[in-house]
Design a protein around this motif. Structure first.
Motif, mmCIF file in Angstrom:
data_model
loop_
_atom_site.group_PDB
_atom_site.id
_atom_site.type_symbol
_atom_site.label_atom_id
_atom_site.label_comp_id
_atom_site.label_asym_id
_atom_site.label_seq_id
_atom_site.Cartn_x
_atom_site.Cartn_y
_atom_site.Cartn_z
ATOM 1 N N ASN A 2 0.815 -1.210 0.000
ATOM 2 C CA ASN A 2 0.000 0.000 0.000
ATOM 3 C C ASN A 2 0.846 1.256 0.000
ATOM 4 O OD1 ASN A 2 -2.332 -1.538 0.091
ATOM 5 N ND2 ASN A 2 -2.320 -1.624 2.337
ATOM 6 N N ARG A 3 2.097 1.143 0.465
ATOM 7 C CA ARG A 3 2.965 2.317 0.517
ATOM 8 C C ARG A 3 3.817 2.453 -0.737
ATOM 9 N NH1 ARG A 3 2.346 6.310 3.908
ATOM 10 N NH2 ARG A 3 4.582 6.681 3.736
ATOM 11 N N THR A 4 3.740 1.470 -1.636
ATOM 12 C CA THR A 4 4.590 1.498 -2.822
ATOM 13 C C THR A 4 4.315 2.717 -3.683
ATOM 14 O OG1 THR A 4 4.676 -0.925 -2.859
ATOM 15 C CG2 THR A 4 5.298 0.237 -4.878
ATOM 16 N N SER A 5 3.036 3.018 -3.920
ATOM 17 C CA SER A 5 2.685 4.162 -4.762
ATOM 18 C C SER A 5 3.147 5.473 -4.132
ATOM 19 C CB SER A 5 1.170 4.199 -4.999
ATOM 20 O OG SER A 5 0.468 4.267 -3.774
ATOM 21 N N ASN A 6 3.078 5.563 -2.792
ATOM 22 C CA ASN A 6 3.559 6.768 -2.117
ATOM 23 C C ASN A 6 5.064 6.936 -2.293
ATOM 24 O OD1 ASN A 6 1.010 5.834 -0.792
ATOM 25 N ND2 ASN A 6 1.259 7.761 0.314
ATOM 26 N N THR A 7 5.788 5.830 -2.193
ATOM 27 C CA THR A 7 7.241 5.882 -2.356
ATOM 28 C C THR A 7 7.615 6.287 -3.774
ATOM 29 O OG1 THR A 7 7.489 4.126 -0.704
ATOM 30 C CG2 THR A 7 9.376 4.562 -2.142
ATOM 31 N N VAL A 8 6.943 5.659 -4.743
ATOM 32 C CA VAL A 8 7.215 5.989 -6.146
ATOM 33 C C VAL A 8 6.859 7.447 -6.433
ATOM 34 C CG1 VAL A 8 6.571 5.491 -8.540
ATOM 35 C CG2 VAL A 8 6.902 3.619 -6.921
ATOM 36 N N LEU A 9 5.710 7.901 -5.902
ATOM 37 C CA LEU A 9 5.296 9.287 -6.112
ATOM 38 C C LEU A 9 6.300 10.262 -5.510
ATOM 39 C CD1 LEU A 9 3.087 11.206 -7.192
ATOM 40 C CD2 LEU A 9 2.004 11.067 -4.938
ATOM 41 N N GLY A 10 6.784 9.944 -4.310
ATOM 42 C CA GLY A 10 7.784 10.806 -3.688
ATOM 43 C C GLY A 10 9.059 10.884 -4.506
ATOM 44 N N PHE A 11 9.518 9.747 -5.007
ATOM 45 C CA PHE A 11 10.729 9.723 -5.827
ATOM 46 C C PHE A 11 10.531 10.518 -7.121
ATOM 47 C CE2 PHE A 11 13.171 7.657 -9.253
ATOM 48 C CZ PHE A 11 14.455 7.902 -8.783
ATOM 49 N N LEU A 12 9.388 10.336 -7.782
ATOM 50 C CA LEU A 12 9.116 11.060 -9.029
ATOM 51 C C LEU A 12 9.026 12.568 -8.802
ATOM 52 C CD1 LEU A 12 6.496 8.714 -10.732
ATOM 53 C CD2 LEU A 12 8.912 8.978 -11.298
ATOM 54 N N ASN A 13 8.483 12.962 -7.654
ATOM 55 C CA ASN A 13 8.377 14.390 -7.360
ATOM 56 C C ASN A 13 9.730 15.009 -7.041
ATOM 57 O OD1 ASN A 13 5.530 15.711 -7.241
ATOM 58 N ND2 ASN A 13 5.227 13.627 -6.496
ATOM 59 N N ILE A 14 10.649 14.203 -6.533
ATOM 60 C CA ILE A 14 12.016 14.703 -6.357
ATOM 61 C C ILE A 14 12.631 15.008 -7.720
ATOM 62 C CG2 ILE A 14 14.351 14.064 -5.641
ATOM 63 C CD1 ILE A 14 13.125 12.520 -3.323
ATOM 64 N N LEU A 15 12.365 14.126 -8.697
ATOM 65 C CA LEU A 15 12.868 14.348 -10.051
ATOM 66 C C LEU A 15 12.258 15.606 -10.678
ATOM 67 C CD1 LEU A 15 12.878 10.722 -11.541
ATOM 68 C CD2 LEU A 15 14.786 12.011 -10.579
ATOM 69 N N LEU A 55 4.114 22.452 -7.256
ATOM 70 C CA LEU A 55 3.358 21.206 -7.346
ATOM 71 C C LEU A 55 4.188 20.018 -6.850
ATOM 72 C CD1 LEU A 55 0.467 20.757 -8.359
ATOM 73 C CD2 LEU A 55 1.424 19.921 -10.505
ATOM 74 N N SER A 56 5.468 20.024 -7.165
ATOM 75 C CA SER A 56 6.345 18.935 -6.723
ATOM 76 C C SER A 56 6.467 18.911 -5.200
ATOM 77 C CB SER A 56 7.726 19.076 -7.358
ATOM 78 O OG SER A 56 7.651 18.999 -8.770
ATOM 79 N N LEU A 57 6.590 20.096 -4.594
ATOM 80 C CA LEU A 57 6.661 20.171 -3.133
ATOM 81 C C LEU A 57 5.382 19.645 -2.499
ATOM 82 C CD1 LEU A 57 8.385 23.655 -2.644
ATOM 83 C CD2 LEU A 57 9.386 21.400 -2.216
ATOM 84 N N ALA A 58 4.230 20.015 -3.090
ATOM 85 C CA ALA A 58 2.950 19.534 -2.560
ATOM 86 C C ALA A 58 2.848 18.020 -2.695
ATOM 87 C CB ALA A 58 1.798 20.215 -3.300
ATOM 88 N N GLY A 59 3.242 17.499 -3.841
ATOM 89 C CA GLY A 59 3.192 16.056 -4.039
ATOM 90 C C GLY A 59 4.142 15.311 -3.127
#
Length: 281
Positions: A2-15, A55-59
């Motif tokens: 369940n946390r996988t999407s959050n982790t991926v989203l966080g990594f993508l927002n860093i990019l 938007l990246s900071l919010a995500g």
């Protein structure tokens, strides 16, 4: 899982956060650059970079802290940015589909005609006050000074940038040193050998500026396509993260409407129980 999407989203927002800094840096560099002397892409790039930064900071906050309402706002504005980028990209491809110049017989370089470019671009450089700003920039860029040491052989063998081709010399078809006056292009009469005049008021110089802008904007439109596809992928991951953030198991609840294994429900769970008259644990 369940946390996988959050982790991926966080990594993508860093990019995307890093990308936004690069975009704004490029826009600031463009404003200081004297290569094109046409900076109308600077403000859109700054706005785009700033929007992606926020938007990246919010995500990033929403994904890392698992805050549902921040993710909802993030996804809401992500839609607007994706649509705006798609519109800008489509407009860019339409505008940059015109122009490109024509080859000159016996020369490596190309020459450019103002009438070949999109009317929206032509309107900008035909404004007298606007062109005065560009011409002042061109004079300070020393673009034409590089050609002062060229020989006639160099003009036959070497290539020219659009600005050099349009602003630093008369059109190749111009004929001077003739006893009998002949009808020629209007740019032939605008040309002057003085270093501060040259062909800066020629239509060919305006076309050279537009050709430089056209090439840069076309490259930017291709990059925008990649950015749009990347943002769509992030949006899909963000939707999964938003769904996970709404689930009560993050507070220790199992799946189910009122199931609970801990005495610390979320605000939405407490409100739901109160609304149904079951505000007891």
């Amino acid at each position: 899982m369940n946390r996988t999407s959050n982790t991926v989203l966080g990594f993508l927002n860093i990019l995307t956060l890093i990308s936004s800094v690069v975009i704004m840096g490029s826009a600031l560099w463009m404003g200081r650059s004297k290569t094109t002397c046409e900076h109308f892409l600077q403000k859109p790039l700054l706005v785009l970079g700033l929007a992606i930064l926020i938007l990246s900071l919010a995500g990033l906050i929403g994904a890392c802290c698992d805050v549902a309402w921040i993710l909802w706002v993030y996804l809401f504005f992500m839609v607007f940015i994706i649509v705006a980028l798609m519109g800008l990209t489509l407009f860019g491809f339409i505008v940059t589909s015109h122009g490109g110049g024509v080859g000159v017989t016996g020369r490596v370089y190309r020459e450019f005609k103002l009438e070949e470019y999109h009317p929206w671009l032509k309107t900008r450089v035909m404004d007298a006050n606007y062109w005065l700003t560009i011409k002042t920039c061109l004079l300070g860029s020393l673009t034409c000074s590089k050609l002062s040491f060229w020989t006639p052989i160099d003009y036959l063998q070497k290539d020219l940038t659009p600005l050099q081709s349009g602003c630093c010399k008369p059109p190749t078809s111009c004929v001077y040193n003739t006893e009998t006056p002949i009808q020629q292009e209007s740019d032939c009469y605008r040309w002057n050998n003085a270093a501060t005049v040259l062909c800066y008021d020629c239509d060919s110089c305006r076309a050279g500026v537009l050709e430089t802008v056209r090439r840069d904007w076309h490259k930017l439109s291709i990059v925008n396509v990649v950015i749009v596809l990347f943002l769509i992928a992030i949006y899909c991951v963000g939707c999964c993260a938003f769904k996970n953030a709404k689930r009560p198991q993050h507070y220790g609840f199992p799946y189910g409407r009122y199931g609970m294994s801990k005495s610390r429900p979320g605000w939405d769970q407490s409100w739901s129980r109160w609304w149904h008259g079951r505000d007891r644990y």
